[in-house]
Write an enzyme that holds these catalytic residues in place. Sequence first.
Site: not given
Lengths: 118, 455
Positions: B62, B83, B91-92, B94, B151, B219, B291, B294, B408
Amino acid sequence: MGDTTASTPTMTAEVEMIPITVDFSGGLEMLFSNQRRHSLEIPATDKDGKPCNIASLIGYLCENTMKDPRRELFVLDDHIRPGILVLINDADWELEGEEAYEIQRGDNILFVSTLHGG
Amino acid sequence: MSRKNGNYTNNHMGDAAQNGVRDSLAPEEFDRYSRQMIVPGMGKDSQLRLLNSHVLIIGAGGLGCPAAQYITGAGVGTIGIVDGDVVETSNLHRQVGHATSRVGMLKVESLITHLRALNPLPNYVAYPFPISPENAAEVIRGYDLVLDCTDNPATRYLISDICVLLCKPLVSAASVQKSGQLIVLNCPPAPQGLVDNKYAPCYRCCFRKPPPAGSMVSCGEAGIMGPVVGTMGVMQAGEAIKILASGLHLPGSEGGNLREPTLLIYTYELENTIGPFSFRALKMGGRKKNCFACGENSTLTLEGIKGGDPNYEQFCSLPSAKHTLPAEERITASEYNAARISGKLPDGHILVDTREKEHFSFGSIPGAVNVPFGKLLTSAAKIKREGGAGHGILPHGVAEDAPIFVVCRKGLDSQEAVEKLKELGMDNGGKRKITDIKGGMQAWKEEVDPTFPFI
């Protein structure tokens, strides 16, 4: 605009109240009656008479504003849970002293949970 | 590749960025990029920087699809896409770089097909596998800038750590349901350990610890609005183009116009179309002294990461308190259905479905009543706090001893709901049965009704 009047503690009658707005974003609003902006009047000092800071605001929100019982989604070990950013007037709270920042009249405090989806 | 113009070759157009630095535009490029090149602040030098740059897009979903379209359109010379997934119909709505005809195809192949149609000139490099601690440095090394379009938090920390160690600017975005976030990190890039306020933060400087695993939603589980994630992806491309066109990614650009690190958040209203705000730009701090990645005493190394140190999965999966009910308090979906159709369900029983009302609106087991999980917990807490009968959680007219079944979406919330109801004494000290339907509506679809509209 969301206008909530939070129930106000009545321990001392003369406690000065300060008006602030508290915003929730990134899904956290779900824990606060699905309302993204809360206009609140909070006591200027805590039980011990110390000025209200972010730490005491978090406690106040849990006691008075949060209706959802899933506290652990907002607070862990008495601190804001990992994955939630706190912004004071649109600046990261670490620029302002984090939990120790003393809340001023008219401040906007934003709690935003970090997102990972995509 | 156009053959009409004799003054450039295949090599000049396609592979030049790998072979050397381009210092002129081919006629086709001149035409194609003309409308962006005349924008104040662009011009020939900026366009050449784009042509000479290598951008890696991690995630072809997305965020990655819209981002890739504009990176491609703008004339970035080399575009890598990482990926490991294949295109699914869900998926389509978005992921606009894929197509109905390419469902089942690897996402990187599908997206590159789309991008080539848009602009055949760039070099496209496909990495048809997920980014991992073992491969991340090798994949990222050859690029000038990285777009994090992934994600999950473990991958986000990994990508940021590698970008710190390899000195790559990182444009990071994320989106779920009706919210989006965007931040430019590590830009201009500075070597690990340099710390005196003027350096840009990395992902860990801004987001030191991941949220507990149980508090995160994907998502797939929580849903996502196409325009929200699309907006974030387009803005990622916008930031990337800005950085590359102005040369902020190039070594020695530290003294350049370093901006204040900003986290942009976007909120999209569905219930209330005149909400008080939708975009907010939040001021973030710079690189942090302490950190983990870094900061000045960081021990993070490429070799360490490759060898499993730190352990990203473990870092991002802090335990969440989930338990399993004893067997006698559970029933399978098919057992429930068998009892239902043979009339053997106890008299007057009630079936509580704790999914969100949007899920419930597409269908439910006959007779089920919807009490969304959050609402159930809130009512339970209120009763605990203020007293009163637990019975108030259930719809009016349900007998006080009616056996309760709870279902549920996938079988976790329902177990917690059973425990909550018992805590409120609704099991009448064990006399009233409260039973969980194992595996939720997902199991119902698998075991009982394959046509059930499960989301």
